[in-house]
Design a protein around this motif. Structure first.
Motif, short mmCIF file in Angstrom:
data_model
loop_
_atom_site.label_atom_id
_atom_site.label_comp_id
_atom_site.label_asym_id
_atom_site.label_seq_id
_atom_site.Cartn_x
_atom_site.Cartn_y
_atom_site.Cartn_z
N GLU A 135 0.82 -1.22 0.00
CA GLU A 135 0.00 0.00 0.00
C GLU A 135 0.86 1.26 0.00
N LEU A 136 1.99 1.25 0.71
CA LEU A 136 2.88 2.40 0.69
C LEU A 136 3.44 2.63 -0.71
N VAL A 137 3.85 1.55 -1.37
CA VAL A 137 4.39 1.63 -2.73
C VAL A 137 3.32 2.16 -3.69
N LYS A 138 2.12 1.61 -3.59
CA LYS A 138 1.03 2.06 -4.47
C LYS A 138 0.72 3.53 -4.27
N CYS A 190 -1.94 10.57 -9.95
CA CYS A 190 -3.16 9.81 -10.21
C CYS A 190 -4.14 9.96 -9.05
N ALA A 191 -5.09 10.86 -9.19
CA ALA A 191 -6.04 11.14 -8.11
C ALA A 191 -6.87 9.91 -7.75
N PHE A 192 -7.31 9.15 -8.75
CA PHE A 192 -8.11 7.96 -8.49
C PHE A 192 -7.33 6.98 -7.61
N CYS A 193 -6.08 6.72 -7.97
CA CYS A 193 -5.28 5.73 -7.23
C CYS A 193 -4.84 6.25 -5.86
N HIS A 249 -5.94 3.98 -2.74
CA HIS A 249 -4.93 3.33 -1.91
C HIS A 249 -4.84 3.96 -0.53
N SER A 250 -5.16 5.22 -0.40
CA SER A 250 -5.26 5.84 0.92
C SER A 250 -6.39 5.21 1.72
N ARG A 251 -7.54 5.08 1.08
CA ARG A 251 -8.68 4.47 1.76
C ARG A 251 -8.42 3.01 2.10
N ASP A 252 -7.82 2.26 1.16
CA ASP A 252 -7.50 0.85 1.41
C ASP A 252 -6.54 0.70 2.59
N ALA A 253 -5.51 1.54 2.62
CA ALA A 253 -4.52 1.46 3.71
C ALA A 253 -5.15 1.82 5.05
N LEU A 254 -5.97 2.86 5.08
CA LEU A 254 -6.67 3.22 6.32
C LEU A 254 -7.56 2.09 6.79
N ALA A 255 -8.29 1.48 5.88
CA ALA A 255 -9.18 0.37 6.23
C ALA A 255 -8.40 -0.82 6.77
N GLU A 262 -3.65 1.17 8.65
CA GLU A 262 -2.51 2.08 8.53
C GLU A 262 -2.87 3.42 9.15
N SER A 263 -1.90 4.11 9.75
CA SER A 263 -2.17 5.40 10.38
C SER A 263 -2.18 6.52 9.35
N SER A 264 -3.00 7.51 9.61
CA SER A 264 -3.07 8.65 8.70
C SER A 264 -1.75 9.41 8.70
#
Length: 146
Positions: A34-37, A46-49, A53-59, A62-64
């Motif tokens: 997730e960090l790499v992505k 890439c706004a979509f990604c 990937h921010s949402r996936d990592a939080l879920a 991962e810490s904000s």
């Protein structure tokens, strides 16, 4: 407005990239992945990604703070050596110039990642760069509501 739905127009191509995605999900540490992505997506704009990937990592827990720090990972104290070398390799591969990946970046990663892990990391970086290019080219936008 989205220019094209790649999955609908070229499903075989989309499925081929999805096959790489499935491979790396099963073979690379999820946190590092997730960090790499996120980092590659930031570099590529890439706004979509970045959103996904921010949402996936939080879920995934991962810490904000760490996610925000990916933008300035070299100065941030939140990443261990393996994560730092993965992020450095992500930067080098994503910004691939005429001289390729510098030896010092590769050698640092090779010291903390096994050869197989390093191969999987390279595939992960390449895969997110493919996804970024598809999303940016087709103007895929993140959802307003999640």
């Amino acid at each position: 407005m989205m220019r094209m739905n790649m999955a609908a127009v070229a499903p075989e191509a989309y499925q081929a990239v999805l096959g790489l995605e499935k491979y790396i999900r099963g073979n690379l540490d999820h946190t590092v992945l997730e960090l790499v992505k996120l980092r590659a997506s930031m570099l590529n704009g890439c706004a979509f990604c970045v959103d996904m990937h921010s949402r996936d990592a939080l879920a995934a827990g991962e810490s904000s703070r760490r996610l925000f720090a990916v933008a300035a990972w070299r100065e941030a104290p939140f990443f261990d050596e393996r994560e730092r070398t993965a992020l450095a390799l992500t930067d080098a591969v994503t910004r691939l110039g005429e001289h390729g990946v510098p030896d010092e970046v590769w050698d640092a990663a090779a010291k903390v990642w096994s050869e197989r892990e390093l191969a999987d990391l390279v595939v992960a970086i390449a895969t997110i760069n493919v996804w970024n290019r598809i999303a940016i080219t087709t103007q895929t936008q993140p959802p307003i509501e999640v």
